[in-house]
Design a protein around this motif. Structure first.
Motif, PDB file in Angstrom:
ATOM      1  N   VAL A   1     -25.970  50.792   4.331  1.00  0.00           N
ATOM      2  CA  VAL A   1     -27.216  51.528   4.141  1.00  0.00           C
ATOM      3  C   VAL A   1     -27.981  51.521   5.459  1.00  0.00           C
ATOM      4  CG1 VAL A   1     -29.402  51.631   2.894  1.00  0.00           C
ATOM      5  CG2 VAL A   1     -27.311  50.967   1.694  1.00  0.00           C
ATOM      6  N   MET A   2     -28.340  52.705   5.931  1.00  0.00           N
ATOM      7  CA  MET A   2     -29.029  52.857   7.209  1.00  0.00           C
ATOM      8  C   MET A   2     -30.384  53.534   6.982  1.00  0.00           C
ATOM      9  SD  MET A   2     -26.643  51.641   9.228  1.00  0.00           S
ATOM     10  CE  MET A   2     -26.900  52.195  10.912  1.00  0.00           C
ATOM     11  N   ALA A   3     -31.228  53.497   8.001  1.00  0.00           N
ATOM     12  CA  ALA A   3     -32.553  54.131   7.927  1.00  0.00           C
ATOM     13  C   ALA A   3     -32.589  55.329   8.862  1.00  0.00           C
ATOM     14  CB  ALA A   3     -33.642  53.135   8.293  1.00  0.00           C
ATOM     15  N   ASP A   4     -31.671  56.268   8.644  1.00  0.00           N
ATOM     16  CA  ASP A   4     -31.635  57.474   9.477  1.00  0.00           C
ATOM     17  C   ASP A   4     -31.373  58.723   8.637  1.00  0.00           C
ATOM     18  OD1 ASP A   4     -29.012  57.059   8.789  1.00  0.00           O
ATOM     19  OD2 ASP A   4     -28.208  57.106  10.829  1.00  0.00           O
ATOM     20  N   GLY A   5     -31.724  58.648   7.351  1.00  0.00           N
ATOM     21  CA  GLY A   5     -31.470  59.773   6.459  1.00  0.00           C
ATOM     22  C   GLY A   5     -32.564  60.822   6.512  1.00  0.00           C
ATOM     23  N   HIS A   6     -32.230  61.997   6.009  1.00  0.00           N
ATOM     24  CA  HIS A   6     -33.173  63.111   5.929  1.00  0.00           C
ATOM     25  C   HIS A   6     -33.408  63.449   4.455  1.00  0.00           C
ATOM     26  CE1 HIS A   6     -33.025  63.689  10.256  1.00  0.00           C
ATOM     27  NE2 HIS A   6     -31.722  63.500  10.177  1.00  0.00           N
ATOM     28  N   PRO A   7     -34.560  64.017   4.120  1.00  0.00           N
ATOM     29  CA  PRO A   7     -34.956  64.114   2.704  1.00  0.00           C
ATOM     30  C   PRO A   7     -34.014  64.915   1.821  1.00  0.00           C
ATOM     31  CG  PRO A   7     -36.457  65.368   4.129  1.00  0.00           C
ATOM     32  CD  PRO A   7     -35.618  64.522   5.015  1.00  0.00           C
ATOM     33  N   LEU A   8     -33.256  65.857   2.379  1.00  0.00           N
ATOM     34  CA  LEU A   8     -32.390  66.692   1.550  1.00  0.00           C
ATOM     35  C   LEU A   8     -30.979  66.129   1.399  1.00  0.00           C
ATOM     36  CD1 LEU A   8     -33.473  70.269   2.719  1.00  0.00           C
ATOM     37  CD2 LEU A   8     -34.295  68.932   0.772  1.00  0.00           C
ATOM     38  N   GLU A   9     -30.679  65.018   2.070  1.00  0.00           N
ATOM     39  CA  GLU A   9     -29.350  64.418   1.931  1.00  0.00           C
ATOM     40  C   GLU A   9     -29.199  63.785   0.553  1.00  0.00           C
ATOM     41  OE1 GLU A   9     -27.373  62.341   5.352  1.00  0.00           O
ATOM     42  OE2 GLU A   9     -29.423  62.347   6.119  1.00  0.00           O
ATOM     43  N   SER A  10     -28.115  64.086  -0.122  1.00  0.00           N
ATOM     44  CA  SER A  10     -27.906  63.564  -1.475  1.00  0.00           C
ATOM     45  C   SER A  10     -27.760  62.048  -1.486  1.00  0.00           C
ATOM     46  CB  SER A  10     -26.669  64.211  -2.102  1.00  0.00           C
ATOM     47  OG  SER A  10     -25.509  63.926  -1.328  1.00  0.00           O
ATOM     48  N   ASP A  11     -27.258  61.476  -0.380  1.00  0.00           N
ATOM     49  CA  ASP A  11     -27.036  60.029  -0.340  1.00  0.00           C
ATOM     50  C   ASP A  11     -28.310  59.235  -0.071  1.00  0.00           C
ATOM     51  OD1 ASP A  11     -24.364  60.218  -0.940  1.00  0.00           O
ATOM     52  OD2 ASP A  11     -23.703  60.257   1.146  1.00  0.00           O
ATOM     53  N   THR A  12     -29.468  59.927  -0.004  1.00  0.00           N
ATOM     54  CA  THR A  12     -30.745  59.207   0.117  1.00  0.00           C
ATOM     55  C   THR A  12     -31.364  58.934  -1.254  1.00  0.00           C
ATOM     56  OG1 THR A  12     -32.048  61.252   0.298  1.00  0.00           O
ATOM     57  CG2 THR A  12     -31.221  60.285   2.350  1.00  0.00           C
ATOM     58  N   PHE A  13     -30.730  59.438  -2.314  1.00  0.00           N
ATOM     59  CA  PHE A  13     -31.271  59.251  -3.667  1.00  0.00           C
ATOM     60  C   PHE A  13     -30.580  58.060  -4.332  1.00  0.00           C
ATOM     61  CE2 PHE A  13     -32.249  63.612  -2.676  1.00  0.00           C
ATOM     62  CZ  PHE A  13     -33.497  63.814  -3.246  1.00  0.00           C
ATOM     63  N   PHE A  14     -31.384  57.091  -4.745  1.00  0.00           N
ATOM     64  CA  PHE A  14     -30.863  55.897  -5.401  1.00  0.00           C
ATOM     65  C   PHE A  14     -31.436  55.820  -6.816  1.00  0.00           C
ATOM     66  CE2 PHE A  14     -30.933  55.091  -0.857  1.00  0.00           C
ATOM     67  CZ  PHE A  14     -29.648  54.629  -0.622  1.00  0.00           C
ATOM     68  N   ARG A  15     -30.563  55.505  -7.743  1.00  0.00           N
ATOM     69  CA  ARG A  15     -31.009  55.361  -9.132  1.00  0.00           C
ATOM     70  C   ARG A  15     -31.651  53.988  -9.298  1.00  0.00           C
ATOM     71  NH1 ARG A  15     -29.643  58.161 -13.760  1.00  0.00           N
ATOM     72  NH2 ARG A  15     -30.010  57.068 -15.729  1.00  0.00           N
ATOM     73  N   MET A  16     -32.816  53.949  -9.934  1.00  0.00           N
ATOM     74  CA  MET A  16     -33.504  52.664 -10.077  1.00  0.00           C
ATOM     75  C   MET A  16     -33.368  52.127 -11.499  1.00  0.00           C
ATOM     76  SD  MET A  16     -37.486  53.877  -9.804  1.00  0.00           S
ATOM     77  CE  MET A  16     -38.088  55.335 -10.673  1.00  0.00           C
ATOM     78  N   HIS A  17     -33.163  50.817 -11.569  1.00  0.00           N
ATOM     79  CA  HIS A  17     -33.128  50.081 -12.828  1.00  0.00           C
ATOM     80  C   HIS A  17     -34.117  48.925 -12.688  1.00  0.00           C
ATOM     81  CE1 HIS A  17     -29.247  52.123 -13.763  1.00  0.00           C
ATOM     82  NE2 HIS A  17     -29.025  51.961 -12.473  1.00  0.00           N
ATOM     83  N   TRP A  18     -34.691  48.508 -13.821  1.00  0.00           N
ATOM     84  CA  TRP A  18     -35.697  47.452 -13.777  1.00  0.00           C
ATOM     85  C   TRP A  18     -35.260  46.258 -14.614  1.00  0.00           C
ATOM     86  CZ3 TRP A  18     -39.704  47.445 -10.505  1.00  0.00           C
ATOM     87  CH2 TRP A  18     -40.060  48.662  -9.919  1.00  0.00           C
ATOM     88  N   ASN A  19     -35.601  45.080 -14.123  1.00  0.00           N
ATOM     89  CA  ASN A  19     -35.326  43.845 -14.853  1.00  0.00           C
ATOM     90  C   ASN A  19     -36.506  42.895 -14.655  1.00  0.00           C
ATOM     91  OD1 ASN A  19     -34.136  41.747 -16.266  1.00  0.00           O
ATOM     92  ND2 ASN A  19     -32.913  41.040 -14.522  1.00  0.00           N
ATOM     93  N   CYS A  20     -37.431  42.928 -15.606  1.00  0.00           N
ATOM     94  CA  CYS A  20     -38.597  42.026 -15.586  1.00  0.00           C
ATOM     95  C   CYS A  20     -39.367  42.111 -14.269  1.00  0.00           C
ATOM     96  CB  CYS A  20     -38.172  40.587 -15.850  1.00  0.00           C
ATOM     97  SG  CYS A  20     -37.393  40.350 -17.457  1.00  0.00           S
ATOM     98  N   GLY A  21     -39.663  43.330 -13.848  1.00  0.00           N
ATOM     99  CA  GLY A  21     -40.458  43.520 -12.647  1.00  0.00           C
ATOM    100  C   GLY A  21     -39.667  43.536 -11.357  1.00  0.00           C
TER     101      GLY A  21
END
Length: 498
Positions: free
Chosen positions: A326-346
């Motif tokens: 995982v790098m910090a050089d993505g652009h907003p329209l790249e599909s690989d910048t979207f991560f699905r979030m799950h929650w576990n007690c905060g």
């Protein structure tokens, strides 16, 4: 890439929404069951919120349509009556919107040439002669926690509690000092800082609101606003340090700011209690024991999906690259910048587009390795740019009322909920007087408890969250106006704007 390359987000639908206040102080209201429009409501709610759709704008006027949150348009009929529905012709429902120097708007029907007016209750278009009854005061309908961006200087307003001033010098709005509460009272606005001081006509921050902190607001569709004292002075950045102060000679539109909802910035902490940070410009690792600007990420989320994008202060997005790094050089329209979030007690768990979960490997780097999430894939998350919450639900803001001893959820203005971090994702809620939120056996709340209770916050969107109360139920708004914690599942009434 440095901070100067930060790009402000484009206008959203919420930036184009306003409430329209008549000369009598009541709001233009969409009457759901009557196929009509009135001006009787005394507060700004969903039925009093209108989206301004601009087809042509020039100087002090614009061609517009008004659309309700229900998706129907304000329509003027041949007899001067008003209703709502779908336009039947290209000009049906079109108004000529004029901006007046006193901050008022007038709306003139394009077809008939008659002005939108109210008698204090009913609304109609019958007169072609302009008068005070045709004046409407626009009130931005976005959440009261806002940021102010100067497009001319390409910087955000920032309160300086040490100097007692406000500067327009922040290239990235990641600091809590960039957030302001916009209070509307008696037709004027008061700007409250995150330290609960107020901008005054003397260009200084003061401790209490007064006539000296009241500003008139010019509003343009798209979120453009200008603030003045009503006596010829206008707020704009001045001098080499861009001090925000009153003056009489702004140049080139420097008095105009883009008003936007305060963005959500977070910090993420691994199980080793180290913060995710950007090192060597693009690498992401759990390296720092202290929060730095490189440890802050803007939490951007499409409210219709559980996917999140994390934008760093260098303007780029976290993205999964080859070898699962995982790098910090993505652009907003790249599909690989979207991560699905799950929650576990905060605590938050992030899943990459390839189905693997983000975690910290032995060398400290962030990678998408795990097929099943474990402790290495859980991150503590903390709100980084706001020491308080102002919550708005389906029926209004959360706050106290002199008529009730329980906390209400249908207020026109919010009470600030001060956040005392306890554990990652867990907070104590403190009321404005210093006491704590308490919960009754009925799932209602009072703001004068003696002991701190644990509330679990989970982000559900860019500026949306849910609150799991100490009784194990989700906090929700109720049509009666009473704030409740009695929901086992997350419903629409459990979602809070902040």
């Amino acid at each position: 890439m440095d901070e100067a390359e930060w790009t402000p987000r484009p206008a959203r639908a919420e930036d184009l929404r306003v409430g329209l206040i008549s000369w009598a102080g009541s709001y233009l209201t969409f009457e759901t069951y009557k196929n009509t429009v009135t001006a009787t409501a005394k507060g700004l709610g969903r039925r009093q919120t209108w989206e301004i759709l601009v087809s042509n704008e020039h100087d002090a006027q614009a061609m517009v349509r008004l659309r309700s949150l229900q998706g129907l348009y304000l329509l003027c009929e041949a007899d001067g009556s008003l209703c709502y529905g779908r336009p039947r012709t290209s000009h049906h429902g079109c108004f000529l919107l004029r901006f007046h120097r006193n901050g008022k708007w007038t709306l003139q029907c394009i077809i008939s040439g008659r002005y939108l007016e109210s008698d204090g209750e009913d609304v109609f278009c019958t007169s072609r002669v302009l008068s005070a009854y045709h004046m409407w005061t626009p009130r931005p309908a976005l959440h009261v926690h806002v940021i102010l961006y100067s497009p001319l200087n390409r910087c955000y307003a920032r309160a300086d509690p040490t100097m007692g001033r406000v500067w327009v010098d922040a290239p990235v709005p990641c600091l809590e000092e960039c957030g302001f509460l916009l209070h509307f009272q008696d037709g004027c606005y008061h700007l409250e800082t995150s330290a609960h001081t107020f901008l005054s006509h003397l260009d200084r921050l003061v401790s209490q609101p007064s006539t000296q902190t009241a500003f008139h607001m010019q509003v343009r569709p798209g979120g453009l606003v200008a603030l003045s004292d009503g006596e010829g002075g206008t707020l704009y950045p001045q001098g080499t340090r861009l001090l925000l102060g009153l003056g009489s000679s702004p140049c080139g539109g420097e008095e105009w700011f883009i008003l936007q909802r305060c963005p959500t910035w977070v910090s993420l902490r691994s199980k080793t209690r180290k913060f995710l940070s950007i090192v060597y410009d693009v690498e992401v690792c759990a390296a720092s024991e202290h929060i730095t600007p490189m440890s802050l990420f803007q939490f951007e989320c499409n409210n219709e999906s559980p996917n999140v994008q994390l934008r760093s202060s260098n303007g780029c997005y976290l993205v999964q690259r080859r070898h699962r790094t995982v790098m910090a050089d993505g652009h907003p329209l790249e599909s690989d910048t979207f991560f699905r979030m799950h929650w576990n007690c905060g605590r938050i768990i992030l899943q990459s587009p390839n189905g693997r979960f983000l975690g910290i490997v032995a060398n400290g780097l962030l990678m998408a390795n795990a097929t099943i999430p474990g402790p290495n894939e859980e991150f503590g998350i903390r709100l980084a740019n706001r020491p308080f919450l102002a919550l708005r639900g389906r029926y209004g803001y959360v706050g106290t009322s002199s008529e009730h001893d329980l906390l209400q959820c249908n207020m026109d203005q919010p009470d600030c909920i001060h956040l005392l971090p306890c554990r990652q994702g867990i907070y104590h809620f403190q009321a404005q007087g210093g006491s704590f939120w308490s919960i009754t056996s009925f799932g209602t709340f009072r703001p004068w408890g003696k002991f701190a209770l644990n509330f679990c916050i989970e982000l559900q969107g860019s500026n949306l969250l849910t609150v799991l109360a100490p009784n194990g139920f989700y906090m929700r708004s109720d049509r009666s106006g009473t704030l409740l914690a009695d929901s086992e599942d997350i419903t629409k009434e459990c979602i809070w704007e902040f």
